[in-house]
Design a protein around this motif. Structure first.
Motif, PDB file in Angstrom:
ATOM      1  N   ILE A 100      -2.718  69.840  47.443  1.00  0.00           N
ATOM      2  CA  ILE A 100      -4.156  69.750  47.360  1.00  0.00           C
ATOM      3  C   ILE A 100      -4.617  68.423  47.722  1.00  0.00           C
ATOM      4  CG2 ILE A 100      -5.748  69.966  45.338  1.00  0.00           C
ATOM      5  CD1 ILE A 100      -4.217  72.467  45.777  1.00  0.00           C
ATOM      6  N   GLU A 101      -4.191  67.391  47.258  1.00  0.00           N
ATOM      7  CA  GLU A 101      -4.923  66.052  47.668  1.00  0.00           C
ATOM      8  C   GLU A 101      -5.096  65.786  49.082  1.00  0.00           C
ATOM      9  OE1 GLU A 101      -3.452  64.016  43.646  1.00  0.00           O
ATOM     10  OE2 GLU A 101      -2.379  63.515  45.527  1.00  0.00           O
ATOM     11  N   ALA A 109     -10.711  68.641  45.313  1.00  0.00           N
ATOM     12  CA  ALA A 109      -9.269  68.474  44.881  1.00  0.00           C
ATOM     13  C   ALA A 109      -9.360  68.468  43.290  1.00  0.00           C
ATOM     14  CB  ALA A 109      -8.628  67.147  45.448  1.00  0.00           C
TER      15      ALA A 109
END
Length: 375
Positions: A100-101, A109
């Motif tokens: 996600i990051e 995020a």
């Protein structure tokens, strides 16, 4: 016993073209110890190796004399041969968070990572552990910091879980499905909640505490945020799958000389062949041998009975009975191995004798590595 080709593991780990070794098999057969021993031997022969375990149990750390490992490769040994050994234990949720990051701007995020649906998905969705293992494998390979990656796969009874996880999760999260899920979420009502339960399988306590309106709001936030981040999940899964099929990958099936484990090993071999995965061979752990192999179980039992009938040499009689039991066990193990060899006569294999105690340090791993190298 029908003779099988010998498995030359030193040739595999010495080949600079070998970049990934995947140890697979059913649970409790010594996959983790095998992976760790191969990693140490590779490092001592000049490779820069990292061992990735997907098993949440701390067996890899224990085999190296450590209390724990985490999601970051940790330097374990720098032997004189010029190589290095690193080890790590997959943190499924942390790896998901890293994806996600890496693929979202900070605000998006944050929305995803704090969303209750994502938190449930990242920790409990079926197949997430296997998929995140392949994600981490891809990360390690792309970094090019290690010239050999050894994967200790999850303790699964079926190769299907391991081989199908990337495609299954990618299919679930690709853009088309997310758009399908978006429609009932926008429409509101019970349909979104019903579809969510059917698709995600979430009945977590946190979800039951939410009000209906809040559920729908979280669902919309979750889906809209993921739409941009995970639109290419299927492509990532296919890339991972091709990485496993590449010539630089070697699959090792690990088994114990027991009926269920050998049957599972046979299934793994057949499934890997169907998927065109590069099989290196079979490692049979915990094989029982005897230095007095010429003394059969029948002769040992007869000798013990003779001594006992005369009331003489009780200790010798007890040793003879122990030997008879060991020879009977060895005979059963040979029969199970013979069944496998008859079905798969071209699969190379190596036997590792049973150890008197568990491996809990690098010296023990070094000994296992030496036994593995004896084709």
């Amino acid at each position: 016993m029908r003779t099988a080709p010998g498995l030359d593991l030193d040739a595999i780990i010495d080949d600079p073209g070998t970049r990934i070794i995947v140890c697979c098999g059913s649970g409790g057969v010594g996959k983790t110890t095998t992976a760790a021993a191969l990693g140490l031997r590779a490092a001592e022969r000049g490779r820069c190796a990292v061992v990735l375990t997907v098993d949440p149990a701390r067996r890899l750390a224990q085999s190296m004399g450590l209390s724990e490992l985490d999601n970051t490769p940790r330097l374990i040994s720098e032997p004189e041969g010029g190589g290095q050994l690193f080890a790590m234990m997959l943190d499924m949720k942390r790896t998901f968070d890293e994806i996600i990051e890496a693929h979202a701007d900070p605000e998006r995020a944050r929305q995803i990572l704090t969303n209750p649906f994502y938190q449930s998905l990242s920790s409990s969705f079926s197949g997430t552990q296997e998929y995140m293992a392949m994600e981490k494998l891809g990360q390690l390979r792309r970094s090019d910091e290690w010239d050999l990656i050894i994967v200790d796969t999850p303790p699964s009874r079926s190769a299907l879980d391991f081989l199908d996880a990337p495609e299954r999760l990618g299919r679930f999260l690709d853009g088309r499905f997310i758009r399908l899920l978006m429609a009932p979420a926008k429409a509101g009502g019970r349909s979104a909640f019903k579809l969510l339960n059917a698709g995600f399988g979430i009945v977590a306590g946190a979800m039951t505490k939410l009000l209906g309106a809040q559920v729908l709001k979280d669902l919309q936030t979750f889906v809209s945020a993921l739409d941009a981040v995970f639109g290419g999940f299927r492509q990532r899964a296919e890339t991972t799958y091709k990485l496993l099929q590449a010539p630089g990958t070697a699959f090792l099936v690990v088994a114990a000389p027991e009926r269920d484990a050998m049957r599972e090993a046979s299934y793994f071999v057949e499934r890997l062949a169907e998927e065109r995965m590069p099989l290196a061979g079979l490692v049979i752990n915990r094989v029982h041998l005897s230095p007095a192999g010429g003394l059969s179980a029948a002769r040992s039992t007869a000798g013990a009975e003779d001594l006992e009938s005369r009331g003489e040499h009780e200790l010798t009689a007890a040793v003879l009975r122990l030997h008879a039991g060991r020879m009977q066990l060895a005979a059963r193990e040979r029969r199970e191995q013979e069944h496998f060899v008859s079905a798969h006569p071209t699969v190379p294999l190596v036997q590792v004798p049973a150890m008197s105690e568990d491996v809990h340090d690098l010296a023990g791993l070094r000994q296992i590595g030496e036994l593995l190298a004896r084709a």
